[in-house]
Design an enzyme around this catalytic site. Sequence first.
Site, PDB file in Angstrom:
ATOM      1  N   HIS A  68       0.816  -1.145  -0.055  1.00 51.57           N
ATOM      2  CA  HIS A  68      -0.187   0.002  -0.101  1.00 51.57           C
ATOM      3  C   HIS A  68       0.835   1.439   0.057  1.00 51.57           C
ATOM      4  CE1 HIS A  68      -4.282  -1.656   1.171  1.00 51.57           C
ATOM      5  NE2 HIS A  68      -3.641  -2.367   0.336  1.00 51.57           N
ATOM      6  N   SER A  78       5.627   6.959   2.393  1.00 49.36           N
ATOM      7  CA  SER A  78       4.469   8.162   2.677  1.00 49.36           C
ATOM      8  C   SER A  78       3.181   7.659   3.316  1.00 49.36           C
ATOM      9  CB  SER A  78       4.151   8.792   1.461  1.00 49.36           C
ATOM     10  OG  SER A  78       3.434   7.865   0.633  1.00 49.36           O
ATOM     11  N   PRO A 164      -6.397  -0.709  -4.843  1.00 49.12           N
ATOM     12  CA  PRO A 164      -7.360  -1.616  -4.967  1.00 49.12           C
ATOM     13  C   PRO A 164      -8.346  -1.737  -3.817  1.00 49.12           C
ATOM     14  CG  PRO A 164      -5.222  -2.976  -4.952  1.00 49.12           C
ATOM     15  CD  PRO A 164      -5.077  -1.241  -4.659  1.00 49.12           C
TER      16      PRO A 164
END
Length: 194
Positions: A68, A78, A164
Amino acid sequence: MKTRPCNFILYFQIVTFLVLFVGVNSQLTPNFYLKTCPNLLRVVRKEVQSAIKSEIRIAASLLRLHFHDCFVNGCDASLLLDGNSSTSEKFTPGNLNSARGYEVIDNIKTVVENTCSGVVSCADILAIAARDSVLLSGGPFWKVSLGRRDGLVANFSGSSNGLPAPFDNLNTIISKFQDVGLNLTDVVSLSGNI
Ligand SMILES: *[C@@H]1O[C@H](CO)[C@@H](O)[C@H](O)[C@H]1NC(C)=O
Ligand SMILES: *[C@@H]1O[C@H](CO)[C@@H](O)[C@H](O)[C@H]1NC(C)=O
Ligand SMILES: *[C@@H]1O[C@H](CO)[C@@H](O)[C@H](O)[C@H]1NC(C)=O
């Protein structure tokens, strides 16, 4: 690089520019920390091993954190940046109440900082922890290319729209993977971890 925790928030965007600029020509290599942090891989492996010993499911969670993170503006850690419910990637639908293992990464970062201070990026720690999680779960080994730089800003909308989702149909999932240069093999490998 100054020592800082993985969830550090930076207010001066000019530094982001400098970091991106300096990073433009760098090549990743498995030997990136050979001289500056020779024990890195051993230290991370030990911490991942102990996290899995406490909770076996954490292996999947650590792989998912890397996945992710990389899906949004590349593998720049991040996802780990703190912020509020309209700025931090931690709060987007794909991550809120499901992304987990942040404290394991923070813990690894602390141990790594005690071993070699101010050298190793959080993005590289995520990448090594994901590899070790797969390996220690009986999956394959691969050499992790290293030398990533940490991003200093999150991308909330990129994370909200790009990840997703469990309710996406197969074509949408395949196309979201293609958007970040991943193919059908990657969809099959990672979709159980959406
Ligand atoms: C979140 O933080 C940003 C930047 O610091 C600020 O502009 C915004 O108002 C904050 N939003 C909320 C909901 O607190
Ligand atoms: C945020 O992510 C989206 C989707 O990946 C991308 O199109 C956009 O350029 C990114 N924004 C920034 C500021 O990096
Ligand atoms: C996807 O890419 C990987 C790595 O390049 C390759 O090994 C694999 O065969 C590819 N899979 C498909 C379905 O093209």
